[in-house]
Scaffold this motif. Structure first.
Motif, PDB file in Angstrom:
ATOM      1  N   THR A  32       0.830  -1.203   0.000  1.00 16.87           N
ATOM      2  CA  THR A  32       0.000   0.000   0.000  1.00 16.87           C
ATOM      3  C   THR A  32       0.862   1.249   0.000  1.00 16.87           C
ATOM      4  N   VAL A  33       1.911   1.268   0.818  1.00 18.63           N
ATOM      5  CA  VAL A  33       2.816   2.422   0.870  1.00 18.63           C
ATOM      6  C   VAL A  33       3.505   2.622  -0.472  1.00 18.63           C
ATOM      7  N   ALA A  34       3.987   1.532  -1.065  1.00 22.24           N
ATOM      8  CA  ALA A  34       4.650   1.627  -2.366  1.00 22.24           C
ATOM      9  C   ALA A  34       3.678   2.109  -3.436  1.00 22.24           C
ATOM     10  N   SER A  35       2.422   1.689  -3.346  1.00 24.16           N
ATOM     11  CA  SER A  35       1.406   2.143  -4.298  1.00 24.16           C
ATOM     12  C   SER A  35       1.198   3.647  -4.192  1.00 24.16           C
ATOM     13  N   PHE A  36       1.154   4.153  -2.977  1.00 24.65           N
ATOM     14  CA  PHE A  36       0.959   5.586  -2.745  1.00 24.65           C
ATOM     15  C   PHE A  36       2.097   6.395  -3.378  1.00 24.65           C
ATOM     16  N   GLY A  55       3.881  21.905 -10.873  1.00 21.08           N
ATOM     17  CA  GLY A  55       3.396  22.343  -9.572  1.00 21.08           C
ATOM     18  C   GLY A  55       1.987  21.876  -9.284  1.00 21.08           C
ATOM     19  N   VAL A  56       1.056  22.106 -10.220  1.00 24.10           N
ATOM     20  CA  VAL A  56      -0.335  21.727  -9.973  1.00 24.10           C
ATOM     21  C   VAL A  56      -0.505  20.217 -10.005  1.00 24.10           C
ATOM     22  N   HIS A  57       0.315  19.530 -10.808  1.00 26.23           N
ATOM     23  CA  HIS A  57       0.147  18.082 -10.904  1.00 26.23           C
ATOM     24  C   HIS A  57       0.804  17.333  -9.742  1.00 26.23           C
ATOM     25  N   VAL A  58       1.673  17.996  -8.998  1.00 26.86           N
ATOM     26  CA  VAL A  58       2.129  17.406  -7.741  1.00 26.86           C
ATOM     27  C   VAL A  58       0.956  17.335  -6.764  1.00 26.86           C
ATOM     28  N   LEU A  59       0.139  18.390  -6.754  1.00 30.50           N
ATOM     29  CA  LEU A  59      -1.050  18.395  -5.902  1.00 30.50           C
ATOM     30  C   LEU A  59      -2.051  17.333  -6.360  1.00 30.50           C
ATOM     31  N   ILE A  60      -2.253  17.247  -7.670  1.00 28.61           N
ATOM     32  CA  ILE A  60      -3.151  16.226  -8.205  1.00 28.61           C
ATOM     33  C   ILE A  60      -2.613  14.835  -7.884  1.00 28.61           C
ATOM     34  N   GLY A  61      -1.290  14.712  -7.892  1.00 31.73           N
ATOM     35  CA  GLY A  61      -0.675  13.427  -7.583  1.00 31.73           C
ATOM     36  C   GLY A  61      -1.003  12.929  -6.186  1.00 31.73           C
ATOM     37  N   ILE A  62      -1.220  13.848  -5.259  1.00 33.99           N
ATOM     38  CA  ILE A  62      -1.591  13.437  -3.900  1.00 33.99           C
ATOM     39  C   ILE A  62      -2.958  12.753  -3.924  1.00 33.99           C
ATOM     40  N   GLY A  63      -3.898  13.332  -4.672  1.00 36.06           N
ATOM     41  CA  GLY A  63      -5.206  12.694  -4.808  1.00 36.06           C
ATOM     42  C   GLY A  63      -5.102  11.357  -5.520  1.00 36.06           C
ATOM     43  N   GLU A  64      -4.298  11.305  -6.573  1.00 33.99           N
ATOM     44  CA  GLU A  64      -4.067  10.052  -7.297  1.00 33.99           C
ATOM     45  C   GLU A  64      -3.492   8.990  -6.364  1.00 33.99           C
ATOM     46  N   ALA A  65      -2.530   9.401  -5.545  1.00 41.05           N
ATOM     47  CA  ALA A  65      -1.886   8.466  -4.628  1.00 41.05           C
ATOM     48  C   ALA A  65      -2.875   7.926  -3.606  1.00 41.05           C
ATOM     49  N   ALA A  66      -3.726   8.805  -3.090  1.00 44.07           N
ATOM     50  CA  ALA A  66      -4.708   8.363  -2.097  1.00 44.07           C
ATOM     51  C   ALA A  66      -5.696   7.368  -2.693  1.00 44.07           C
ATOM     52  N   ILE A  67      -6.210   7.675  -3.887  1.00 41.73           N
ATOM     53  CA  ILE A  67      -7.163   6.776  -4.551  1.00 41.73           C
ATOM     54  C   ILE A  67      -6.507   5.428  -4.852  1.00 41.73           C
ATOM     55  N   THR A  68      -5.281   5.475  -5.369  1.00 41.45           N
ATOM     56  CA  THR A  68      -4.574   4.237  -5.727  1.00 41.45           C
ATOM     57  C   THR A  68      -4.290   3.386  -4.498  1.00 41.45           C
ATOM     58  N   ALA A  69      -3.786   4.016  -3.453  1.00 44.08           N
ATOM     59  CA  ALA A  69      -3.452   3.260  -2.245  1.00 44.08           C
ATOM     60  C   ALA A  69      -4.694   2.666  -1.595  1.00 44.08           C
ATOM     61  N   LEU A  70      -5.779   3.438  -1.545  1.00 47.19           N
ATOM     62  CA  LEU A  70      -7.012   2.924  -0.952  1.00 47.19           C
ATOM     63  C   LEU A  70      -7.563   1.747  -1.753  1.00 47.19           C
ATOM     64  N   THR A  71      -7.527   1.856  -3.080  1.00 49.99           N
ATOM     65  CA  THR A  71      -8.057   0.783  -3.922  1.00 49.99           C
ATOM     66  C   THR A  71      -7.200  -0.474  -3.819  1.00 49.99           C
ATOM     67  N   VAL A  72      -5.892  -0.317  -3.947  1.00 53.54           N
ATOM     68  CA  VAL A  72      -4.994  -1.465  -3.834  1.00 53.54           C
ATOM     69  C   VAL A  72      -5.106  -2.080  -2.448  1.00 53.54           C
ATOM     70  N   GLY A  73      -5.165  -1.231  -1.418  1.00 57.83           N
ATOM     71  CA  GLY A  73      -5.295  -1.745  -0.053  1.00 57.83           C
ATOM     72  C   GLY A  73      -6.571  -2.524   0.151  1.00 57.83           C
ATOM     73  N   ALA A  74      -7.678  -2.040  -0.451  1.00 59.11           N
ATOM     74  CA  ALA A  74      -8.960  -2.735  -0.312  1.00 59.11           C
ATOM     75  C   ALA A  74      -8.921  -4.105  -0.986  1.00 59.11           C
ATOM     76  N   VAL A  75      -8.328  -4.170  -2.171  1.00 57.35           N
ATOM     77  CA  VAL A  75      -8.265  -5.443  -2.893  1.00 57.35           C
ATOM     78  C   VAL A  75      -7.327  -6.413  -2.184  1.00 57.35           C
ATOM     79  N   ILE A  76      -6.190  -5.917  -1.743  1.00 56.92           N
ATOM     80  CA  ILE A  76      -5.202  -6.809  -1.135  1.00 56.92           C
ATOM     81  C   ILE A  76      -5.684  -7.332   0.218  1.00 56.92           C
TER      82      ILE A  76
END
Length: 361
Positions: free
Chosen positions: A140-144, A181-202
């Protein structure tokens, strides 16, 4: 981050189209090794889920929103080659049916949103899981982290392409600073969604997470003062086979709810690329989309007056079309792998090799 027609000139668009086509061809071959009885049924669903979540723009700054790109999520769940195909299917459906992302810019979008995100994310992910403790939390951490880095990497790729083939005269340094700059901020949202989804499946089915295979820590027993591995238990194949359908059904229902209902509450602010384009003037030569008159253009159903109903129906249709198109592609690839591994194919290959050897003699 869908690039419209007119941002990038024709020669650069053609070149990126060739790169995208080559990457898709390589991914089709690579996906044969990734798609098995576990990943094949889920790959089309992953594409549909990415389509649904991309409709959920979230605010990242004043007047700016972002949405999932999906490359990291797809690569970790079903493999990097299959991940490129998942995002490419989504981009193709969005461009043709919903007038989202230019058709002449399809190569640019696949390069930035499918290839770059997938390659960067999976490389970072694999590097991290090798050094982190062999545990589910590490996945999950690596996914984030992988998802977080993949988004500004895509923004940098777009900036480089714009440097080569941009259609307006804008200081590239300003574009790069604003985009990253703006996509670093978007990346935080991407990371949260990815980590939550991978964590839920795993948490439910770790065997369905491609990137987590082989990472289970083996149990140890101390025998005569030394630690030895505990023999692995026999896999419960029938249970796993039955639960595939349950996971698939839950994923599909979730995608339909997100696209058909939750999307109505998404942020209406322009996404990172749209905001930067408007602020820096790189959208001056934007062209009208070739399918602007599509019945589903702009994620609404033509002639349906109620905005909530129109957007919801468009989202449901999009999820349905994407899961069907994606599943068809991945089952065809899976079938090709099965055919190549069949006894007849192996025998034919052996015969051909023997003939070649005889002719060379």
């Amino acid at each position: 981050m869908h690039v419209p027609d007119g941002f990038i000139d024709a020669p650069t668009s053609v070149a990126t189209g060739a790169v995208a086509a080559a990457a898709v061809a390589v991914s089709l071959r690579g996906a044969r090794r990734e798609l098995d009885e576990r990943t094949a049924p889920l790959a089309g669903l992953v594409a549909a889920f990415i389509f649904a979540v991309q409709m959920l723009n979230f605010p990242v700054a004043a007047g700016t929103s972002g949405h999932l790109l999906g490359g990291a999520l797809a690569a970790i769940l079903v493999g990097p080659y299959t991940g490129v195909l998942c995002v490419s299917v989504v981009l193709l459906m969005q461009g043709i049916l919903f007038a989202d992302g230019g058709l002449t810019a399809l190569g640019v979008n696949i390069t930035c949103m499918a290839i770059v995100t997938t390659v960067v994310a999976y490389a970072v992910f694999r590097g991290l899981v090798k050094v982190l403790p062999r545990a589910r939390r590490s996945v999950t951490v690596a996914s984030f982290v992988a998802a977080l880095l993949s988004v500004p990497a895509a923004a940098l790729a777009f900036t480089l392409l714009y440097t080569v083939g941009g259609t307006t005269d804008v200081a590239i340094g300003k574009v790069a600073t604003a985009m990253i700059g703006v996509h670093v901020l978007i990346g935080i949202g991407e990371a949260a969604i990815t980590a939550l989804t991978v964590g839920a499946v795993i948490a439910v089915r770790p065997d369905l997470v491609y990137g987590a295979r082989g990472l289970t820590q083996k149990l140890k027993l101390r025998v005569n003062g030394e630690l030895v591995d505990v023999p692995a238990a026999e896999p419960a194949a029938p249970v796993a086979a039955r639960s595939h359908r349950k996971v698939w059904a839950i994923g599909l229902v979730t995608s339909l709810v997100l696209a058909g209902f939750v999307s109505f509450y998404a942020s209406a602010d322009p996404d990172g690329l749209e905001k930067v384009a408007a602020d820096k003037g790189i959208d001056k030569k934007t062209e009208e989309h070739a399918t602007a008159d599509s019945p589903l253009a702009d994620y609404g159903v033509k002639d349906v007056e109620d905005a909530r109903l129109s957007g919801g129906l468009a989202g449901v249709i999009g999820v349905g079309v994407t899961v069907v198109a994606g599943s068809a592609v991945f089952w065809a690839v899976r079938r090709r792998r099965t055919d190549d591994a069949s006894p007849t194919a192996v025998e034919n290959t052996a015969v051909e090799n023997a003939v070649d050897s005889a002719e060379s003699v």
